[in-house]
Every structure is written in structure tokens, then in C-alpha cells.
Design a protein around this motif. Structure first.
Motif, PDB file in Angstrom:
ATOM      1  N   MET A   1      -3.728  12.772   9.791  1.00 57.83           N
ATOM      2  CA  MET A   1      -2.833  11.799   9.125  1.00 57.83           C
ATOM      3  C   MET A   1      -2.240  12.418   7.865  1.00 57.83           C
ATOM      4  SD  MET A   1      -3.773   8.024   7.640  1.00 57.83           S
ATOM      5  CE  MET A   1      -2.604   7.112   6.642  1.00 57.83           C
ATOM      6  N   LYS A   3      -0.878  12.833   4.185  1.00 53.63           N
ATOM      7  CA  LYS A   3      -1.472  12.331   2.953  1.00 53.63           C
ATOM      8  C   LYS A   3      -0.452  12.071   1.850  1.00 53.63           C
ATOM      9  CE  LYS A   3      -5.727  12.679   4.474  1.00 53.63           C
ATOM     10  NZ  LYS A   3      -6.541  11.485   4.742  1.00 53.63           N
ATOM     11  N   ALA A 337       2.856   8.362  -0.208  1.00 52.47           N
ATOM     12  CA  ALA A 337       1.556   7.716  -0.057  1.00 52.47           C
ATOM     13  C   ALA A 337       1.306   6.636  -1.098  1.00 52.47           C
ATOM     14  CB  ALA A 337       0.448   8.773  -0.124  1.00 52.47           C
ATOM     15  N   LEU A 487       6.214   3.091   8.771  1.00 56.20           N
ATOM     16  CA  LEU A 487       4.779   2.988   8.993  1.00 56.20           C
ATOM     17  C   LEU A 487       4.517   2.459  10.396  1.00 56.20           C
ATOM     18  CD1 LEU A 487       3.604   1.339   5.635  1.00 56.20           C
ATOM     19  CD2 LEU A 487       3.595   3.775   6.216  1.00 56.20           C
ATOM     20  N   THR A 488       3.500   2.992  11.046  1.00 55.92           N
ATOM     21  CA  THR A 488       3.063   2.452  12.322  1.00 55.92           C
ATOM     22  C   THR A 488       2.215   1.205  12.079  1.00 55.92           C
ATOM     23  OG1 THR A 488       0.997   3.711  12.376  1.00 55.92           O
ATOM     24  CG2 THR A 488       2.976   4.807  13.222  1.00 55.92           C
ATOM     25  N   THR A 490      -0.804   0.931  12.465  1.00 52.70           N
ATOM     26  CA  THR A 490      -2.081   1.310  11.834  1.00 52.70           C
ATOM     27  C   THR A 490      -1.891   1.892  10.444  1.00 52.70           C
ATOM     28  OG1 THR A 490      -1.981   3.483  12.921  1.00 52.70           O
ATOM     29  CG2 THR A 490      -3.163   1.722  14.063  1.00 52.70           C
ATOM     30  N   GLU A 492       0.018   4.515   9.525  1.00 52.50           N
ATOM     31  CA  GLU A 492       0.323   5.935   9.450  1.00 52.50           C
ATOM     32  C   GLU A 492       1.834   6.139   9.333  1.00 52.50           C
ATOM     33  OE1 GLU A 492      -1.374   7.935  12.757  1.00 52.50           O
ATOM     34  OE2 GLU A 492      -3.440   7.418  12.225  1.00 52.50           O
ATOM     35  N   CYS A 494       5.458   7.491  10.223  1.00 52.65           N
ATOM     36  CA  CYS A 494       6.204   7.855  11.424  1.00 52.65           C
ATOM     37  C   CYS A 494       7.641   8.095  11.008  1.00 52.65           C
ATOM     38  CB  CYS A 494       6.128   6.763  12.492  1.00 52.65           C
ATOM     39  SG  CYS A 494       6.863   5.178  12.004  1.00 52.65           S
ATOM     40  N   CYS A 507       6.365  15.524   7.753  1.00 54.12           N
ATOM     41  CA  CYS A 507       5.433  14.870   6.844  1.00 54.12           C
ATOM     42  C   CYS A 507       4.425  15.896   6.353  1.00 54.12           C
ATOM     43  CB  CYS A 507       4.722  13.706   7.512  1.00 54.12           C
ATOM     44  SG  CYS A 507       3.799  14.136   8.989  1.00 54.12           S
TER      45      CYS A 507
END
Length: 508
Positions: A1, A3, A337, A487-488, A490, A492, A494, A507
Motif C-alpha cells: 500500500m 504511504k 496520505a 480512494l478505493t 478499503t 487505498e 487508486c 504512487c
């Protein structure tokens, strides 16, 4: 993932410059500015330091801001004749006319915007942010297939003057895939801007050079450049599903037209199932264009026009029964982030054909863009910010985070490209890359342009007898270039770049 953050833009090295800023500890705004400067080398026919643009900045627990550094009309018109003339750009399936020459140059704002945003929102030194672009200018960038297409497409402009030919055709012929494009003069300019006295260099050397050069056949005065204001506005905000759409407010029209269309969807005036019934999407575009013509054109400078347009007669009439071109523009989307989001769209028009000597900077042709002058050329009001279709946008979630950051190039197709991507992602449930790559259509002024992938029977049903339907043989940059991150489910990162403009996602 990942950061640190994610970025989508129109070239691998544009994205790489933004990632360098993120990896150095910068935020989304550092990354956006680093990518913007790099794009002047990597996407030289789409954007330029002498163009204009907008940056939508959103941060958790703070009011979002829209930085408007788009081009402005000069404070006086030079007497005729001017250096102002038409050229035709051949897309293959359509020809679009643009006007170039020094008479087409509007007051640029992109460098002023870069300096302002970096000072107010960035955390890295300007020297760190601009270093990737400086290195690219010196070392050069390999031309990709999309770059070759742009050089071929805009050949009448990049060969209009000896200075332009020297920069863009150093070997006397159009650059092709695999060739290397260098701009050492622009690298030197960026190096000056990166120095501690960069602001003084901009104000006391670069601006006078632009004014003196344009005096030979343009409208710009030194005071126009010195007094140019970067405007900071509250973005236009409307609810859409579980999100708030934030987008470019008046005096630009693109964001307002997107908001108008989404407001109709919010209230179920139209229920889209575009893949099965493209006629619904086409009617939404007809309705929006009619509302623009009847209620918006010529009124964008009025106070409160956004509220009037979205809640007044235009919307009421639409709900009551209205249903019975190359944009040399590029976009950068960044999310980090910390929850910061930057949506940055910039443009040089197509360029005016003149390169400012010893700088490697092609000047804009915004006074020669028919889309920006609905009342006709040489009739612009003096000293006024131009309206624009550019619509840096994002969907902000109820969790106080950006869930989708996007924007597009594409002239009048910007608003319809963004609308289709938002609907496919937020309503139809497409993955982001699929939502961007899906076939698009665009209706305007009785002409329906559509990419392959639509059902021809649905297109036929969407077209009225008095209209023209143009079937494009392949997906094309004519339909915009939506670069987006988000953001997905979950949480993360995208993202995806638009394949129509060789878009890239990265990313770190």
C-alpha cells in the motif's frame, strides 16, 4: 500500500516529478507544482509558463480554495491590423480552426499562480520543487506516440515563426517517437525562479521581456502583467450522492455546467443508463447547452450567478420539460496520505506561434480561442478574467477525505468528459481506470460526436433529424483527457491516466 501519495497526469515524467516531491516529504501541493513545471517540458504543446490555469486545493478540516490563475484580457486593444490570423488543425475526423499571432496573446497567469500556491500551501523549498523540471529541460525528454501526434497535429503553429521552428523542429523536421526534446532555455528560466531572488526575476526581468516582445503586434502592456491578480475563490459545491462535488466557480463556466447536470441527476429529472440508452445522456447535454446559451453566456461576471443558475429559471425550465475541439490543455490530480488533494488544470491554448527569445516559452493564444469569446474576437471587455471550461474537480466524502480528484483537457468537451467519468465511477460502479477509458460522446450545437463502443442503434435514437452524428473511428484526445486519483472502498490509493492522452498514474 502506498504511504505518501498518488498522482495522475499526462506523461510518465510529469508523474515522476510529482512523486519526487512526495518522496522528499512534500505534500499534494508540492507534488502538483513540481508536476506542473515538469509538464512544460514533457507536454510542451499543451501547457506553458505563459498560459493559465486553476488549482482546486482541499485539506481536511479546512475550507477548500480555488486558485484562479487563468488568463486575463489586456487593459487596452491595439489598433488594427494586428498579428492575428487563423490556422486549421486537422484531427482526421474533424477540423478545428484556431487563431494565433501576437494579437492572440492574453495576460498569462500560470507562473504567478505557481509562485503563489507554492508559497501558501507547499512545504518544500522552491528549488527542490523545480529541480526535476530543470533536469528535464537540460537532459531532454523522449517523445512518445502521443507527443508525436501533438507535434504533427499542431505543425502549423510550431512552424509559424523561426523561433518556434528552432525549438520544436531543431533538425528541421517534426519530432517523432523516440526523438529527444530539450528546452535548455526554459531550464535556465526555471533555475532563476528556483533561486532565492526568483520572485524579483519574475517581476523585473521576465514580465518586461514579455511586454516588450508583444509590443510588435499584440495588446499586452507591462502594467497588465505587473498588476495581474491571482484570485482565490470558494469553489462551487453541490451534494451528489454520498459526496460533495467541489469544482471551479464563476467566472468560469465549466464547473457550473457540470454542477447543473449533476443537480438534474440529483433530483431525478433525468435517470441515466447511458450505455443502454445514450439518448438520455445526449438530452442531458442538449439541456445543459441550452441553459448555458439562454441564462449563462454574458452573465458569468454577475454576483450570485451560480445560485441563480442552479436554482432559478434555468433549472426550473429544464425540470419542467426541456427533455421533450482539441483543447491544448493538461491536468494533474494529486492526493496525499494526510488527506490533502490538489486538482490542477493548465493550458496554453494551442500557443500563438511565438516563442519568447532566450526563454523557451511559447506564448498563449487565449484571445484567439473561439470557445472563450462567444461574442466574437476583438470584442472582449478590457481587463477582465476570461471564463473557461477548465474544471478541476473532486468528490469530497462524508468522512472529510477526498474520494475522487479529477479534471480534464479538451476545450468544450471538458465538462462532458468529467460528467461521464463521475457518473460511471460514482453511480454505475465502474473501476476508475474503466470509467476513464470507457467510450465517450459529446453533443453540442446540433452535432453529436461519439467514440466506438456505443450501440449504433442507441446513437441513432439519440440523434434528431436536424442534427449531425459523427462516428469517430478510434478513441481520440478530442474527447478530453481525464487524469484522476482517488480512494478505493478499503481506503487505498487508486488512479488512472486517460489513454486518449497517454495518461499515467503513480504512487509512492
Amino acid at each position: 500500500m502506498a504511504k505518501r501519495g498518488a498522482i495522475a497526469a499526462g506523461h510518465p515524467q510529469t508523474v515522476a516529478a510529482g512523486l519526487v516531491a512526495l518522496e522528499a516529504g512534500g505534500n499534494a501541493f508540492d507534488a502538483a507544482i513540481a508536476a506542473l513545471a515538469a509538464s512544460w517540458i514533457t507536454e510542451p504543446l499543451l501547457t506553458s509558463p505563459a498560459g493559465g490555469g486553476f488549482l482546486l486545493a482541499a485539506q481536511p478540516h479546512q475550507s477548500p480554495r480555488l486558485y484562479d490563475f487563468f488568463c486575463q484580457t489586456p487593459s487596452q486593444r491595439s489598433p488594427e491590423p494586428q498579428d492575428f490570423y487563423p490556422v486549421g488543425v486537422d484531427f482526421g475526423d474533424a477540423i478545428q480552426e484556431f487563431h494565433i499571432g501576437l494579437g492572440s496573446v492574453a495576460v498569462p497567469g500560470l507562473l504567478a499562480g505557481l509562485l503563489r500556491v507554492q508559497a501558501e500551501l507547499g512545504r518544500l523549498p522552491r528549488s527542490v520543487v523545480l529541480e526535476p523540471a530543470i533536469a528535464l529541460g537540460r537532459e531532454g525528454v523522449e517523445i512518445n506516440a502521443f507527443g508525436e501526434y501533438c507535434f504533427r497535429l499542431l505543425d502549423p503553429i510550431v512552424t509559424a515563426t523561426p523561433e518556434a521552428r528552432s525549438l520544436y523542429q531543431p533538425q528541421g523536421q517534426p519530432l517523432r517517437s523516440g526523438d529527444r526534446f530539450r528546452n535548455t532555455d526554459l531550464a535556465a528560466v526555471l533555475e532563476e525562479l528556483a533561486a532565492p531572488k526568483g520572485q524579483a526575476f519574475y517581476e523585473h526581468e521576465l514580465l518586461p521581456a514579455i511586454a516588450n516582445y508583444c509590443a510588435a503586434g499584440g495588446n499586452l502592456q507591462l502594467t497588465d502583467l505587473q498588476q495581474y491578480p491571482v484570485a482565490v475563490r470558494s469553489p462551487l459545491a453541490i451534494p451528489f450522492g454520498n459526496y460533495r462535488l467541489l469544482t471551479n466557480p464563476p467566472p468560469s463556466s465549466g464547473g457550473l455546467l457540470i454542477a447543473f447536470a449533476l443537480s438534474l441527476l440529483n433530483q431525478s429529472v433525468i435517470n441515466l443508463n447511458p450505455q443502454q440508452h445514450p439518448q438520455d445522456l445526449v438530452q442531458l447535454m442538449r439541456l445543459t447547452n441550452r441553459a448555458r446559451r439562454d441564462f449563462l453566456d454574458g452573465a458569468l461576471q454577475q454576483a450570485g450567478i451560480d445560485r441563480q443558475f442552479l436554482t432559478g429559471a434555468a433549472f426550473e425550465q429544464a425540470a419542467a420539460g426541456w427533455l421533450n475541439r482539441l483543447g491544448s490543455t493538461t491536468h494533474i490530480s494529486v492526493i496525499d496520505a494526510e488527506g490533502n488533494a490538489a486538482s490542477l488544470t493548465s493550458s496554453n491554448g494551442e500557443g500563438c506561434g511565438h516563442v519568447l527569445p532566450d526563454t523557451g516559452i511559447m506564448l498563449n493564444n487565449m484571445l484567439g480561442e473561439a470557445d472563450l469569446h462567444p461574442l466574437g474576437f476583438h470584442r472582449w471587455p478590457l481587463g477582465q478574467r476570461l471564463g473557461s471550461m477548465m474544471s478541476p474537480s473532486l468528490l469530497w466524502g462524508e468522512d472529510d477525505r477526498p474520494h475522487l480528484v479529477l479534471g480534464s483537457g479538451g476545450s468544450n468537451r471538458i465538462r462532458t468528459a468529467i460528467l461521464q467519468v463521475i457518473h460511471r465511477w460514482a453511480v454505475e460502479g465502474y473501476a476508475l481506470a474503466e470509467a476513464i477509458a470507457a467510450p465517450r460522446l459529446h453533443w453540442e450545437a446540433g452535432v453529436l460526436n461519439w467514440e466506438p463502443g456505443w450501440d449504433p442503434a442507441g446513437i441513432e435514437a439519440a440523434s434528431q433529424p436536424s442534427e449531425t452524428a459523427i462516428a469517430w473511428t478510434t478513441p481520440n484526445m478530442f474527447f478530453g483527457g481525464v487524469h484522476a486519483v482517488g480512494l478505493t472502498a478499503t481506503g487505498e490509493f487508486c488512479g488512472a491516466g486517460d489513454p486518449r492522452r497517454s495518461g499515467v498514474y503513480g504512487c509512492c
